[in-house]
Design a protein around this motif. Structure first.
Motif, PDB file in Angstrom:
ATOM      1  N   LEU A  21       2.050   5.295  -3.244  1.00 21.09           N
ATOM      2  CA  LEU A  21       0.808   4.946  -2.559  1.00 21.09           C
ATOM      3  C   LEU A  21      -0.008   4.115  -3.545  1.00 21.09           C
ATOM      4  O   LEU A  21      -0.335   4.601  -4.636  1.00 21.09           O
ATOM      5  CB  LEU A  21       0.053   6.223  -2.177  1.00 21.09           C
ATOM      6  CG  LEU A  21      -1.283   6.022  -1.471  1.00 21.09           C
ATOM      7  CD1 LEU A  21      -1.084   5.554  -0.047  1.00 21.09           C
ATOM      8  CD2 LEU A  21      -2.078   7.337  -1.477  1.00 21.09           C
ATOM      9  N   GLU A  22      -0.313   2.864  -3.189  1.00 15.11           N
ATOM     10  CA  GLU A  22      -1.026   1.947  -4.095  1.00 15.11           C
ATOM     11  C   GLU A  22      -0.388   1.919  -5.476  1.00 15.11           C
ATOM     12  O   GLU A  22      -1.089   1.912  -6.495  1.00 15.11           O
ATOM     13  CB  GLU A  22      -2.485   2.382  -4.264  1.00 15.11           C
ATOM     14  CG  GLU A  22      -3.340   2.182  -3.039  1.00 15.11           C
ATOM     15  CD  GLU A  22      -4.798   2.526  -3.311  1.00 15.11           C
ATOM     16  OE1 GLU A  22      -5.046   3.670  -3.744  1.00 15.11           O
ATOM     17  OE2 GLU A  22      -5.656   1.653  -3.133  1.00 15.11           O
ATOM     18  N   GLY A  23       0.924   1.952  -5.511  1.00 20.07           N
ATOM     19  CA  GLY A  23       1.611   1.887  -6.797  1.00 20.07           C
ATOM     20  C   GLY A  23       1.711   3.208  -7.545  1.00 20.07           C
ATOM     21  O   GLY A  23       2.350   3.290  -8.586  1.00 20.07           O
ATOM     22  N   HIS A  24       1.052   4.264  -7.026  1.00 23.35           N
ATOM     23  CA  HIS A  24       1.160   5.575  -7.679  1.00 23.35           C
ATOM     24  C   HIS A  24       2.240   6.410  -7.008  1.00 23.35           C
ATOM     25  O   HIS A  24       2.291   6.480  -5.780  1.00 23.35           O
ATOM     26  CB  HIS A  24      -0.168   6.332  -7.614  1.00 23.35           C
ATOM     27  CG  HIS A  24      -1.287   5.615  -8.289  1.00 23.35           C
ATOM     28  ND1 HIS A  24      -1.359   5.468  -9.654  1.00 23.35           N
ATOM     29  CD2 HIS A  24      -2.369   4.976  -7.779  1.00 23.35           C
ATOM     30  CE1 HIS A  24      -2.440   4.777  -9.961  1.00 23.35           C
ATOM     31  NE2 HIS A  24      -3.081   4.462  -8.844  1.00 23.35           N
ATOM     32  N   MET A  49       0.841  -1.215   0.000  1.00 17.54           N
ATOM     33  CA  MET A  49       0.000   0.000   0.000  1.00 17.54           C
ATOM     34  C   MET A  49       0.867   1.253   0.000  1.00 17.54           C
ATOM     35  O   MET A  49       0.752   2.108  -0.870  1.00 17.54           O
ATOM     36  CB  MET A  49      -0.893  -0.032   1.256  1.00 17.54           C
ATOM     37  CG  MET A  49      -1.669   1.230   1.503  1.00 17.54           C
ATOM     38  SD  MET A  49      -2.842   1.629   0.216  1.00 17.54           S
ATOM     39  CE  MET A  49      -4.252   0.609   0.617  1.00 17.54           C
ATOM     40  N   LEU A  50       1.795   1.315   1.001  1.00 15.59           N
ATOM     41  CA  LEU A  50       2.736   2.435   1.051  1.00 15.59           C
ATOM     42  C   LEU A  50       4.153   1.882   0.901  1.00 15.59           C
ATOM     43  O   LEU A  50       4.542   0.964   1.618  1.00 15.59           O
ATOM     44  CB  LEU A  50       2.610   3.171   2.398  1.00 15.59           C
ATOM     45  CG  LEU A  50       3.536   4.385   2.576  1.00 15.59           C
ATOM     46  CD1 LEU A  50       3.130   5.534   1.664  1.00 15.59           C
ATOM     47  CD2 LEU A  50       3.536   4.858   4.034  1.00 15.59           C
ATOM     48  N   LEU A  85      11.230   1.162   3.101  1.00 16.43           N
ATOM     49  CA  LEU A  85      10.186   0.696   4.018  1.00 16.43           C
ATOM     50  C   LEU A  85       8.950   0.367   3.198  1.00 16.43           C
ATOM     51  O   LEU A  85       8.622   1.075   2.250  1.00 16.43           O
ATOM     52  CB  LEU A  85       9.866   1.849   4.989  1.00 16.43           C
ATOM     53  CG  LEU A  85       9.028   1.552   6.214  1.00 16.43           C
ATOM     54  CD1 LEU A  85       9.832   0.709   7.189  1.00 16.43           C
ATOM     55  CD2 LEU A  85       8.648   2.869   6.896  1.00 16.43           C
ATOM     56  N   GLU A  86       8.278  -0.730   3.607  1.00 19.47           N
ATOM     57  CA  GLU A  86       7.038  -1.037   2.915  1.00 19.47           C
ATOM     58  C   GLU A  86       5.974  -1.409   3.939  1.00 19.47           C
ATOM     59  O   GLU A  86       6.255  -2.153   4.881  1.00 19.47           O
ATOM     60  CB  GLU A  86       7.260  -2.186   1.926  1.00 19.47           C
ATOM     61  CG  GLU A  86       6.304  -2.093   0.766  1.00 19.47           C
ATOM     62  CD  GLU A  86       6.638  -3.072  -0.353  1.00 19.47           C
ATOM     63  OE1 GLU A  86       7.815  -3.450  -0.491  1.00 19.47           O
ATOM     64  OE2 GLU A  86       5.693  -3.450  -1.058  1.00 19.47           O
ATOM     65  N   VAL A  87       4.778  -0.859   3.779  1.00 15.44           N
ATOM     66  CA  VAL A  87       3.671  -1.238   4.652  1.00 15.44           C
ATOM     67  C   VAL A  87       2.572  -1.842   3.783  1.00 15.44           C
ATOM     68  O   VAL A  87       1.925  -1.129   3.020  1.00 15.44           O
ATOM     69  CB  VAL A  87       3.112  -0.021   5.433  1.00 15.44           C
ATOM     70  CG1 VAL A  87       2.141  -0.501   6.506  1.00 15.44           C
ATOM     71  CG2 VAL A  87       4.231   0.795   6.062  1.00 15.44           C
ATOM     72  N   PRO A  88       2.386  -3.173   3.859  1.00 13.02           N
ATOM     73  CA  PRO A  88       1.358  -3.809   3.022  1.00 13.02           C
ATOM     74  C   PRO A  88      -0.049  -3.393   3.436  1.00 13.02           C
ATOM     75  O   PRO A  88      -0.282  -3.014   4.583  1.00 13.02           O
ATOM     76  CB  PRO A  88       1.563  -5.307   3.277  1.00 13.02           C
ATOM     77  CG  PRO A  88       2.897  -5.434   3.932  1.00 13.02           C
ATOM     78  CD  PRO A  88       3.142  -4.153   4.648  1.00 13.02           C
ATOM     79  N   GLU A  89      -0.981  -3.511   2.491  1.00 15.52           N
ATOM     80  CA  GLU A  89      -2.365  -3.092   2.729  1.00 15.52           C
ATOM     81  C   GLU A  89      -2.956  -3.789   3.958  1.00 15.52           C
ATOM     82  O   GLU A  89      -2.779  -4.985   4.149  1.00 15.52           O
ATOM     83  CB  GLU A  89      -3.211  -3.415   1.495  1.00 15.52           C
ATOM     84  CG  GLU A  89      -4.640  -2.943   1.665  1.00 15.52           C
ATOM     85  CD  GLU A  89      -5.415  -2.971   0.356  1.00 15.52           C
ATOM     86  OE1 GLU A  89      -4.807  -3.276  -0.684  1.00 15.52           O
ATOM     87  OE2 GLU A  89      -6.611  -2.681   0.403  1.00 15.52           O
ATOM     88  N   VAL A 134      -7.722   0.242   7.585  1.00 15.88           N
ATOM     89  CA  VAL A 134      -6.787   1.361   7.448  1.00 15.88           C
ATOM     90  C   VAL A 134      -5.360   0.824   7.608  1.00 15.88           C
ATOM     91  O   VAL A 134      -5.058   0.129   8.576  1.00 15.88           O
ATOM     92  CB  VAL A 134      -7.044   2.446   8.523  1.00 15.88           C
ATOM     93  CG1 VAL A 134      -6.076   3.615   8.342  1.00 15.88           C
ATOM     94  CG2 VAL A 134      -8.480   2.915   8.470  1.00 15.88           C
ATOM     95  N   THR A 135      -4.515   1.118   6.641  1.00 12.34           N
ATOM     96  CA  THR A 135      -3.106   0.754   6.730  1.00 12.34           C
ATOM     97  C   THR A 135      -2.396   1.807   7.575  1.00 12.34           C
ATOM     98  O   THR A 135      -2.658   3.003   7.404  1.00 12.34           O
ATOM     99  CB  THR A 135      -2.500   0.716   5.320  1.00 12.34           C
ATOM    100  OG1 THR A 135      -3.297  -0.171   4.519  1.00 12.34           O
ATOM    101  CG2 THR A 135      -1.061   0.242   5.346  1.00 12.34           C
TER     102      THR A 135
END
Lengths: 289, 231
Positions: free
Chosen positions: B60-63, B1-2, B22-26, B181-182
């Motif tokens: 954010l969501e790949g954008h 997600m982020l 850093l990655e925060v999955p959905e 909410v992520t």
């Protein structure tokens, strides 16, 4: 003349003067509250409003039209000035704004002189407001009574605008923490431009309203900017209610001071300001920063 | 997600973020731990657009949202609960929330927020400055939720709060995750971070130097604490 009639006459003078001062101080305090900038050109904008009012009356043939046209024209010019000049200065220290707005005061003052010339211009009040009303056998200029009514309506309107509309809420929030407003999804740059425009428009409105009383003259800008600063310092920088109270205090001190001690009236106004600064350095309703 | 990659931020001459990955999955909670001054809050401000990054990627969501102005980041679905809460002190509780409600909330309308935070309902007419620290924190979270965010950035929410309030905070954080909410959480309070996070990260000198799931983190906690977290 008996005492009651005398006090009544002076009060009408003071309240009508307060109405004019309110437009001046309210615009300055809004601009300061939201942008933390001191607008030195405020008095000149007020003067430009008076001259534009003169021209609007001549071209459009009506005082009501002038009341609408001059503030809108000046407000739009204010927005443009914010967009193209002030916006480049955010993030710099306050002196940059001081210099630029002082420069605007000089340029705008000269521009007014080039366009309208040096002699003062008479702006007749509209026929319906030109007369005199009698109360307790004392004459009261209808125009002054109109100023009191109009000022009251506009003050209530501004207050309701700030308290009840979304833009008013955003203006209040931005004056408290612009970065947070920005992070919550509102482009604060738009709020800033809008407020600068509204502040300039209010000053111009004050100028139009003052013109029938004092004529449009080049000298009115200096007196106006001094009055505006005193009002805002007494009331508290950035406080809307403070600007209203400041305008009332300054108007009463000026009117009664001019009657009893004309040579010391100006000194008396500064004395009031100094007292406020000593007792409450942030102004009556302001916050110390 | 982020997703944050190679993120660099400078404050004048000082190089605060030195390539954060850093990655925060959905639907998950990522927690970042670290000593004072390692750049945790700067990372949050940079993602939010309040501080200009000098290089890297934020998605954010790949954008790509790298370098966007704060209001655009917010409108893309990121909500921000800053360190120190930054409640508007002269606005009422309801007004504080309304500032962030740009369009009528679908998932988190004001009525629902008052259900989640009953103390705010009681104090809805009070000004922000009249609230306790715990109430201000709840208000900061409510203000963030009203925009129906996809991702919430929570910066040191437990700061200065009593243990009982921190427990309530943990419940609120878990509830937000349940509702989809992520969350990217920055914390000094390791217990809170461990209690809620799906993945824990440790930041040292502007970089993420360690990432693990809670089980592994617990096994290695003593070592991590002495190597990265205690002064």
């Amino acid at each position: 003349m008996d005492t009651l009639a005398f006090i009544l006459t002076q009060c009408v003078n003071a309240f009508s003067q307060a109405a004019l001062l309110f437009f001046l101080g309210c615009g300055l305090t809004l601009i300061f509250g939201i942008m933390r900038i001191v607008n030195f050109a405020h008095g000149t904008i007020y003067m430009a409003g008076a001259y534009l009012g003169y021209t609007s009356v001549r071209w459009l043939g009506g005082f009501v039209a002038a009341l609408m046209v001059a503030p809108i024209v000046v407000g739009v010019l204010g927005v443009l000035f914010e967009l193209f000049i002030l916006r480049r200065l955010y993030g710099r220290d306050g002196n940059a704004f001081l210099m630029v707005t002082f420069g605007l005061a000089l340029v705008l003052g000269d521009a007014v002189q080039v366009v309208w010339g040096a002699p003062p211009l008479q702006v007749p009040p509209p026929a319906a407001l030109a007369g005199i009303a009698f109360f307790l056998d004392e004459p009261f200029p209808v125009y002054r009574l109109f100023l009191i009514g109009f000022g009251t309506v506009m003050a209530i309107g501004m207050w309701q605008f700030l308290e009840r509309t979304r833009l008013g809420l955003l203006i209040r929030a931005t004056s408290q923490n612009p970065d947070m407003v920005h992070a919550l999804g509102t482009d604060v740059r738009v709020v800033r431009s809008g407020v600068f425009g509204i502040g300039c428009g209010l000053a111009a409105l004050g100028g139009v309203l003052a013109a029938p009383l004092v004529t449009a003259s080049l000298g009115m800008s200096l007196a106006a900017v001094v009055d505006a600063f005193v009002i805002v310092i007494i009331g508290g920088m950035g406080s809307f209610l403070g600007s209203l109270i400041g305008a009332l205090i300054v108007a009463f001190v000026q009117v009664f001071g001019n009657y009893y001690l004309p040579e010391a009236a100006l000194a008396f106004m500064y004395l009031v300001m100094l007292t406020v600064l000593v007792v409450r350095p942030g102004g009556l309703l302001g916050k110390e920063e | 997600m982020l997703r944050i990659a190679g993120l660099n931020t400078h404050y004048g001459a000082s190089h605060v973020l030195q390539g954060v990955d850093l990655e925060v999955p959905e639907g998950s909670i990522g927690a970042v731990l670290g000593r004072n001054g390692v750049g945790k809050s700067t990372m949050m401000k940079t993602v939010m657009g309040l501080v200009r990054p000098s290089g890297g990627e934020v998605e954010l969501e790949g954008h790509n949202i790298f370098g966007w102005a704060p209001h655009r980041v917010a409108r893309a679905g990121v909500a921000y609960v800053p360190e120190g809460r930054l409640i508007f002190p002269d606005l009422t509780v309801v007004e504080n929330i309304k500032v962030a409600e740009r369009k009528p909330a679908k998932d988190w309308p004001v009525d629902r927020l008052f259900e989640v935070f009953p103390s705010l309902r009681e104090r809805q007419g009070n000004r922000g400055s009249q609230l306790s620290g715990g109430e201000q924190q709840m208000l900061a979270i409510a203000r963030a939720l009203v925009s129906d965010p996809k991702v919430m950035l929570l910066d040191e929410p437990s700061q200065g709060l009593a243990p009982l309030v921190v427990r309530e905070l943990a419940n609120v954080i878990r509830r937000m995750r349940q509702e989809g909410v992520t969350i990217l959480l920055v914390e000094q309070n390791m217990k809170l971070a461990e209690a809620v996070a799906n993945r824990l990260h440790v930041m040292v000198k502007g970089k993420v130097v360690y990432s693990a799931d809670p089980e592994r983190f617990r096994d290695e906690e003593a070592e991590i604490r002495s190597r990265y977290l205690t002064v």
